[in-house]
Design a protein around this motif. Sequence first.
Motif, PDB file in Angstrom:
ATOM      1  N   ALA A   1       0.832  -1.208   0.000  1.00  0.00           N
ATOM      2  CA  ALA A   1       0.000   0.000   0.000  1.00  0.00           C
ATOM      3  C   ALA A   1       0.862   1.252   0.000  1.00  0.00           C
ATOM      4  O   ALA A   1       0.557   2.246  -0.684  1.00  0.00           O
ATOM      5  CB  ALA A   1      -0.928  -0.008   1.224  1.00  0.00           C
ATOM      6  N   ALA A   2       1.961   1.222   0.770  1.00  0.00           N
ATOM      7  CA  ALA A   2       2.865   2.379   0.824  1.00  0.00           C
ATOM      8  C   ALA A   2       3.511   2.615  -0.534  1.00  0.00           C
ATOM      9  O   ALA A   2       3.683   3.763  -0.978  1.00  0.00           O
ATOM     10  CB  ALA A   2       3.930   2.159   1.894  1.00  0.00           C
ATOM     11  N   GLN A   3       3.850   1.524  -1.196  1.00  0.00           N
ATOM     12  CA  GLN A   3       4.450   1.654  -2.528  1.00  0.00           C
ATOM     13  C   GLN A   3       3.442   2.263  -3.509  1.00  0.00           C
ATOM     14  O   GLN A   3       3.799   3.124  -4.332  1.00  0.00           O
ATOM     15  CB  GLN A   3       4.891   0.269  -3.009  1.00  0.00           C
ATOM     16  CG  GLN A   3       5.794   0.277  -4.219  1.00  0.00           C
ATOM     17  CD  GLN A   3       6.369  -1.101  -4.480  1.00  0.00           C
ATOM     18  OE1 GLN A   3       5.655  -2.103  -4.444  1.00  0.00           O
ATOM     19  NE2 GLN A   3       7.663  -1.158  -4.729  1.00  0.00           N
ATOM     20  N   ALA A   4       2.188   1.854  -3.393  1.00  0.00           N
ATOM     21  CA  ALA A   4       1.157   2.380  -4.281  1.00  0.00           C
ATOM     22  C   ALA A   4       0.882   3.856  -4.035  1.00  0.00           C
ATOM     23  O   ALA A   4       0.518   4.591  -4.964  1.00  0.00           O
ATOM     24  CB  ALA A   4      -0.133   1.573  -4.094  1.00  0.00           C
ATOM     25  N   SER A   5       1.067   4.300  -2.784  1.00  0.00           N
ATOM     26  CA  SER A   5       0.759   5.701  -2.445  1.00  0.00           C
ATOM     27  C   SER A   5       1.989   6.603  -2.494  1.00  0.00           C
ATOM     28  O   SER A   5       1.894   7.803  -2.224  1.00  0.00           O
ATOM     29  CB  SER A   5       0.130   5.773  -1.050  1.00  0.00           C
ATOM     30  OG  SER A   5       1.057   5.339  -0.062  1.00  0.00           O
TER      31      SER A   5
ATOM     32  N   GLU B   1      14.395  -8.424   7.670  1.00  0.00           N
ATOM     33  CA  GLU B   1      15.444  -8.112   6.699  1.00  0.00           C
ATOM     34  C   GLU B   1      15.052  -8.583   5.298  1.00  0.00           C
ATOM     35  O   GLU B   1      15.251  -7.876   4.308  1.00  0.00           O
ATOM     36  CB  GLU B   1      16.760  -8.761   7.140  1.00  0.00           C
ATOM     37  CG  GLU B   1      17.360  -8.101   8.385  1.00  0.00           C
ATOM     38  CD  GLU B   1      18.540  -8.874   8.937  1.00  0.00           C
ATOM     39  OE1 GLU B   1      18.768 -10.024   8.467  1.00  0.00           O
ATOM     40  OE2 GLU B   1      19.224  -8.355   9.851  1.00  0.00           O
ATOM     41  N   ASP B   2      14.489  -9.772   5.221  1.00  0.00           N
ATOM     42  CA  ASP B   2      14.021 -10.283   3.920  1.00  0.00           C
ATOM     43  C   ASP B   2      12.900  -9.414   3.370  1.00  0.00           C
ATOM     44  O   ASP B   2      12.831  -9.161   2.157  1.00  0.00           O
ATOM     45  CB  ASP B   2      13.529 -11.722   4.061  1.00  0.00           C
ATOM     46  CG  ASP B   2      14.660 -12.716   4.292  1.00  0.00           C
ATOM     47  OD1 ASP B   2      15.818 -12.361   4.015  1.00  0.00           O
ATOM     48  OD2 ASP B   2      14.372 -13.837   4.761  1.00  0.00           O
ATOM     49  N   LEU B   3      12.023  -8.933   4.258  1.00  0.00           N
ATOM     50  CA  LEU B   3      10.923  -8.075   3.829  1.00  0.00           C
ATOM     51  C   LEU B   3      11.452  -6.768   3.256  1.00  0.00           C
ATOM     52  O   LEU B   3      10.985  -6.289   2.221  1.00  0.00           O
ATOM     53  CB  LEU B   3       9.992  -7.805   5.013  1.00  0.00           C
ATOM     54  CG  LEU B   3       8.789  -6.898   4.729  1.00  0.00           C
ATOM     55  CD1 LEU B   3       7.867  -7.531   3.685  1.00  0.00           C
ATOM     56  CD2 LEU B   3       8.015  -6.623   6.020  1.00  0.00           C
TER      57      LEU B   3
ATOM     58  N   GLU C   1      12.785  -7.219  -0.156  1.00  0.00           N
ATOM     59  CA  GLU C   1      11.717  -7.380  -1.141  1.00  0.00           C
ATOM     60  C   GLU C   1      11.277  -6.044  -1.720  1.00  0.00           C
ATOM     61  O   GLU C   1      10.891  -5.955  -2.890  1.00  0.00           O
ATOM     62  CB  GLU C   1      10.526  -8.080  -0.472  1.00  0.00           C
ATOM     63  CG  GLU C   1       9.357  -8.349  -1.399  1.00  0.00           C
ATOM     64  CD  GLU C   1       8.199  -9.016  -0.677  1.00  0.00           C
ATOM     65  OE1 GLU C   1       7.054  -8.896  -1.166  1.00  0.00           O
ATOM     66  OE2 GLU C   1       8.421  -9.643   0.381  1.00  0.00           O
ATOM     67  N   PHE C   2      11.358  -4.987  -0.896  1.00  0.00           N
ATOM     68  CA  PHE C   2      10.929  -3.665  -1.357  1.00  0.00           C
ATOM     69  C   PHE C   2      12.114  -2.731  -1.614  1.00  0.00           C
ATOM     70  O   PHE C   2      11.927  -1.529  -1.694  1.00  0.00           O
ATOM     71  CB  PHE C   2      10.002  -3.032  -0.310  1.00  0.00           C
ATOM     72  CG  PHE C   2       8.638  -3.666  -0.245  1.00  0.00           C
ATOM     73  CD1 PHE C   2       7.601  -3.202  -1.029  1.00  0.00           C
ATOM     74  CD2 PHE C   2       8.411  -4.750   0.585  1.00  0.00           C
ATOM     75  CE1 PHE C   2       6.354  -3.786  -0.971  1.00  0.00           C
ATOM     76  CE2 PHE C   2       7.168  -5.345   0.652  1.00  0.00           C
ATOM     77  CZ  PHE C   2       6.132  -4.872  -0.129  1.00  0.00           C
ATOM     78  N   SER C   3      13.305  -3.298  -1.759  1.00  0.00           N
ATOM     79  CA  SER C   3      14.487  -2.450  -1.942  1.00  0.00           C
ATOM     80  C   SER C   3      14.561  -1.865  -3.342  1.00  0.00           C
ATOM     81  O   SER C   3      15.182  -0.820  -3.562  1.00  0.00           O
ATOM     82  CB  SER C   3      15.760  -3.251  -1.653  1.00  0.00           C
ATOM     83  OG  SER C   3      15.871  -4.346  -2.565  1.00  0.00           O
ATOM     84  N   GLY C   4      13.982  -2.562  -4.303  1.00  0.00           N
ATOM     85  CA  GLY C   4      14.044  -2.066  -5.686  1.00  0.00           C
ATOM     86  C   GLY C   4      13.068  -0.950  -5.925  1.00  0.00           C
ATOM     87  O   GLY C   4      13.118  -0.293  -6.940  1.00  0.00           O
TER      88      GLY C   4
END
Length: 605
Positions: free
Chosen positions: A565-569, A597-599, A602-605
């Motif tokens: 959701a944060a990525q979408a906003s 850390e894995d999470l 996942e959103f590092s890109g």
Amino acid sequence: MVDPDPKLTEAAVRDLARPQSYDRGENYYDEGTVVELVRRGETIRATVEGSQYEPYQVRIELDETGVVDTACSCPYDHGGICKHRVAVLLTYIRDPDRIDQRPPVSELVADADPEDLRDVLVDLVESRPELAEQVESRLETLESGDEGDDARDRTPDINRESIRQQVQYILRPTEGRSAHAYDPYEAVETDVEKLRNLLDQARTAVEAGDGETALDILKPLADELMDEEWLALSYDDSHAIFEFFDEVDRVLADALLTADISEADRADWEDRLWEWEQELGGYTHQPPYSVALEAAQRGWDFEPVQRAMGGDITHADLWEGDPPWYAEDFVRVRLNVLERQDRIEEYLNLAEAADLIDDYVTMLVEEGRIDEAIEYGRRNLYSPDEALTLAQVLREHDRPEDALEIAQHGLTLDDSSGKAELAEWLRDRASSMGESEIALEAAIAAFDASPTLAAYQATEELAGEEWPTVREKLLESLADRDTRQRTARRHVEIFLYAERYDEAIAIADRFSDYKVVEPVVEAVWEEFTHWTIDACKEQAEPIIEEGQSQRYRHAVDWLEYAGKAAQASGDLDEWRAYVEEIKDDHYRKYKLRPMLEDLLKEFSG
């Protein structure tokens, strides 16, 4: 003609099960425990691996409306279908390619040569010797039907000592069970089911009119469980043993009223039943064996029952005062005997005097007095449950229009018990008969009585061009309801399906249960981003703060949705900072840290 592929939905399956059973069944599905799924005609049979050595056997019966009956070899009996049946239905819906479609056995044997069938049966019994007794018993039953009274006069020998030994074996605690696979609750339920197999022998004898043989089975069966031996089969919240005692009570009463026994034997049974009732009365306010004790004490000589069978009594006089808690069972056992003995008028008089409308109208229809049953029903039905019983038996006796009329009348009754079930039945039957107007009215009534997604979708299907108007009516009705914890998820499912997201979010805000919040988050995270982030935080933070390590994966799943959701906003940096802060504050939680850390990766890109 039954539709060979009824349209089943996951919402309909969820409606058949309690939430916990549905969730466990979905886990079973995910784990691939359904190892065999075969459909023959209207019947699905499947094998499901569970916690016991032997896999569970599941049967599902279908008709044009979907699921009409289910059974499982597990002992579950706590409302709705069990997790094994849920797993089978989800496999049927989600993995149709796994279904082994085969012709019904009736079609296989229809044109077979009798000699070939005989060879097949012999080979089958030789490969499965346990079937030999069933085949022998079935053949004896068929032969006795041809031989008449002489066969009925023969009484099989009953080995009481063998029955005692079987009960004693069942009572042995956990013998032969592997500790790692032993589930005490399921073990108790399974052992009680073994006792029920013995009870079925007595029930079969009673139904054949042989009360003496039934008593020979019941005496050692019940006796071995007394002196608190039965406590070995009690466990926490399991009520299986008391439910079993209630069944024994009714079969015993039936046998005592059927058997021709001496006064001395009857007195002996009275003493024995009184002792059993006293022992069990220390554990429950409604002790088993009360009905059988009444049967032993009163027999058929109880004057109010005699007057009732003669047609001279009203409901108020049947007990000469306040009826006992077991009054209905007391009467029903007598009705069973009267029906077997073809004493129909006495049956009808007693059923009417006891106000057992279901039994009364059903017997009228069975006797061909259908118009009389319909007229009686119009004047005397009190509840939708009673209306459904009469409607179903009318349909079975080829009076479908009258069945619809009685069902419609039942929906006008003030009593709400059973209204949803009656409305669903009327909806589906009217639809199959082409009575679209009646079907739609019943669909709306079914939704009003119990709003579920399945009921909503069924109404949508029937409404046609009227759907926009009907849709608003249903949703307005749902919005005006006082949503409670037990109905919250069902209401949310409907609003989400209707894309009324504001109403779904409002319900999720009222209830913190993850089962209510989760489907809303899954549906709205792209559009209602800030609400999703806040809702996911509220779910994840208590798990982490309380150190519920076994649930860390769930917490991270919530945070992942918040990240999407944060990525979408466009608020991903703020979300990353939030997760980094959690990781720093809880760095001692070594199981949680690598998950976070894995999470973040996942959103590092």
